[in-house]
Design an enzyme around this catalytic site. Structure first.
Site, mmCIF file in Angstrom:
data_model
loop_
_atom_site.group_PDB
_atom_site.id
_atom_site.type_symbol
_atom_site.label_atom_id
_atom_site.label_comp_id
_atom_site.label_asym_id
_atom_site.label_seq_id
_atom_site.Cartn_x
_atom_site.Cartn_y
_atom_site.Cartn_z
ATOM 1 N N LYS A 182 0.973 -1.225 -0.078
ATOM 2 C CA LYS A 182 0.000 0.198 -0.050
ATOM 3 C C LYS A 182 1.058 1.340 -0.104
ATOM 4 C CE LYS A 182 -2.174 2.218 3.094
ATOM 5 N NZ LYS A 182 -2.253 3.833 2.532
ATOM 6 N N SER A 240 3.477 5.627 13.472
ATOM 7 C CA SER A 240 3.155 6.138 14.639
ATOM 8 C C SER A 240 2.633 4.771 15.468
ATOM 9 C CB SER A 240 1.911 7.149 14.545
ATOM 10 O OG SER A 240 0.729 6.483 14.013
ATOM 11 N N GLU A 263 6.827 -1.212 13.488
ATOM 12 C CA GLU A 263 7.710 -0.283 14.277
ATOM 13 C C GLU A 263 7.055 1.121 14.594
ATOM 14 O OE1 GLU A 263 10.942 2.831 12.882
ATOM 15 O OE2 GLU A 263 11.667 0.807 12.291
ATOM 16 N N CYS A 300 13.017 7.530 12.710
ATOM 17 C CA CYS A 300 12.605 6.747 13.783
ATOM 18 C C CYS A 300 13.607 6.642 14.930
ATOM 19 C CB CYS A 300 12.208 5.412 13.541
ATOM 20 S SG CYS A 300 13.491 4.623 12.200
#
Length: 528
Positions: A182, A240, A263, A300
């Site tokens: 996606k 998130s 994650e 991240c």
């Protein structure tokens, strides 16, 4: 640029919603039409992937390796166009994206080499002992096999390396699993270019149709449909905490639950030990100002928390840090939503919970939209310990300095930490031995413990661990970066008493194509 969904079966976009990519720095729409997928498109993609799986999972490893290398070649062939489009859609500088392009093709080749070498399947042979008493021992041979179609959610902050042909896709394809991606709404055009490159590689290497599909969406409906579809066998996500937990809950609600490898963020604490601060205060301030602001803080592994003991050296550190942050120019953030959320969270937290603003960048480009303002704040260790809210991630160029009265209070502050992707220790070699209790606590909190470095910058290699205890990820046993990422998409299968010619090549004893260990011990027979 044509942005139809890439699915093995025929697809007509005429009745679907048209989507447009946007330049976050200008707010202007970019060239190209992209079409929102439908539930029928999802079903077609996963049906095609399931059919392809029956052929793809058993392909010779040399053919799979050639496929992965072909994807890398096709992406490299469109490198200039791809980097320019990614920059227009993300606001990231060309130099950063050129490096990311190299990482993307490099990790594809890493997995190609892993597949070609073959030992990753962990083939184990336990030979039969027909004369064993009181009962004979059977011949048992085990190896890892792929689990089926994998759904990959593209990440916003890495439009190449964590997206359509990123590490999740590369490792899933290497394992023998087809992939349905996606595309992230922040970079439709970049996704289309990479998707087209993968399809060229599919055709050139003769891979089964359906081994790869790419779908577009501008919300959550298609992602929900992908996770809940009964043919999906695993999901990967980088983003998130809220988004990751939503996918995990969807997967658990299925009739047949499936693994989600999510994650979900990390504040990546940095602990400054006293001697290191005493000897390197100015150098450390400059080093960490650069790490906090790198890529507008949209990593991240951004160091969102720093912990140190009050001292004259710390005051020097703060003085230099304040100066560097104050003069740091603004940068375009990935999307309007990310920029607005950063501005909201970073300004809301200041002057709450005992927090004081140390410095904020004063150089802003008012001609561009969605500009970040780097910020560094300070709080006492006691206030940090008593306010769990301060442990939450603020995605962007923000970091909080926790100041302790002594090392005991600093260690108490680390106890309040949740799970992290990384924790960094800045220390002189001869002082580490004095803080074994602290080290032991930090080991329990993170997936990667760094000594005298910065957390930003994740090496793609066999030993890398990019994952950590909850809530950094939902399963700390796995990594999303490096060759070990392949183990997310496989399960063990044991063959008992099979004729040699019927076994996979890796389990045929004496076959040089596979690397395995042979066990033939006269153990006491046990029954379960």
């Amino acid at each position: 640029m044509n942005g139809k969904n890439i699915v093995a079966s025929a697809y007509t976009a005429a009745n679907e919603k048209k989507l447009k990519a946007v330049n976050p720095a200008t707010g202007l729409q970019l060239d190209g039409d992209f079409f929102k997928a439908s539930k029928s498109t999802v079903h077609d993609a996963l049906t095609s992937a399931t059919i392809a799986f029956q052929n793809y999972k058993g392909l010779n490893k040399a053919l799979k390796a050639a496929f992965l290398n072909a994807i890398a070649d096709e992406i490299a062939n469109i490198g200039e166009e791809l980097v320019n489009r990614a920059s227009a859609e993300s606001g990231l500088p060309l130099g950063r994206l050129q490096g990311e392009l190299g990482r993307t093709t490099g990790q594809l080749r890493l997995f190609a080499n892993l597949v070609a070498e073959g030992s990753w399947v962990g083939a184990t042979i336990d030979m039969a002992l027909p004369e064993r008493q009181p009962l004979p021992k059977p011949d048992i041979r085990r190896m890892l096999i792929p689990i089926g179609p994998v759904v990959v959610f593209g990440a916003s902050n890495f439009p190449l390396a964590f997206s359509v042909a990123g590490g999740d896709t590369a490792s899933a394809l290497a394992s023998g699993c087809p992939v349905v991606v996606k595309a992230h709404p922040a970079h439709y055009g970049t996704s289309a270019l990479v998707g087209g490159a993968i399809i060229k590689a599919v055709e050139k290497t003769g891979m089964p149709k359906g081994v790869f599909s790419l779908l577009y969406d501008d919300g959550y409906s298609i992602g929900t449909c992908l996770v809940q579809h009964p043919l999906t066998k695993a999901v990967t996500f980088t983003g998130s905490f809220r988004g990751g937990m939503a996918l995990i809950n969807l997967a658990q609600q299925r009739e047949q639950p499936i693994p989600v490898f999510a994650e979900m963020g990390s504040i990546n604490p940095v602990v400054f030990l006293p001697q290191a601060m005493e000897n390197q205060a100015e150098e450390l301030a400059k080093k960490y100002a650069a790490s906090i602001t790198l890529g507008a803080g949209q990593f991240c592994t951004n160091p969102g928390l720093m912990l140190a003991v009050q001292s004259p050296a710390l005051e020097k550190f703060k003085s230099v840090l304040k100066e560097v942050i104050f003069t740091f120019p603004s940068a375009t953030m990935l999307t309007e939503g990310i920029a607005n959320n950063y501005s909201k969270l970073s300004t809301e937290v200041i002057h709450k919970y005992g927090i004081a603003l140390l410095s904020a960048s004063s150089v802003k480009n008012y001609e561009l939209l969605n500009q970040s303002q780097a910020m560094v704040a300070q709080v006492s260790a006691n206030d940090f310990i008593n306010n769990p809210k301060l442990s939450e991630e603020i995605f962007g160029p923000y970091s909080l300095l926790v100041v302790a009265k002594n090392m005991s209070e600093l260690e108490a502050a680390t106890t309040a930490l949740e799970g992290q992707l990384t924790i960094t220790l800045m220390a002189e070699k001869d002082e580490l031995k004095d803080y074994q209790s602290l080290l032991n606590k930090l080991m329990d909190k993170t997936g990667r413990l760094i000594l005298n470095g910065v957390p930003t910058g994740v090496e793609v290699c066999a030993a890398m661990q990019h994952g950590g205890p909850f809530p950094a990820t939902n399963d700390s046993r796995f990594t999303s970066v490096g060759s070990a990422a392949i183990y997310r998409f496989v399960r063990p299968l044991a063959y008992q008493d099979w004729d040699r010619e019927l076994l996979p090549d890796e389990l045929k004893d004496g076959n040089p194509l596979g690397i395995f260990r042979t066990v033939n011990q006269k153990l006491t027979n046990e029954h379960e």
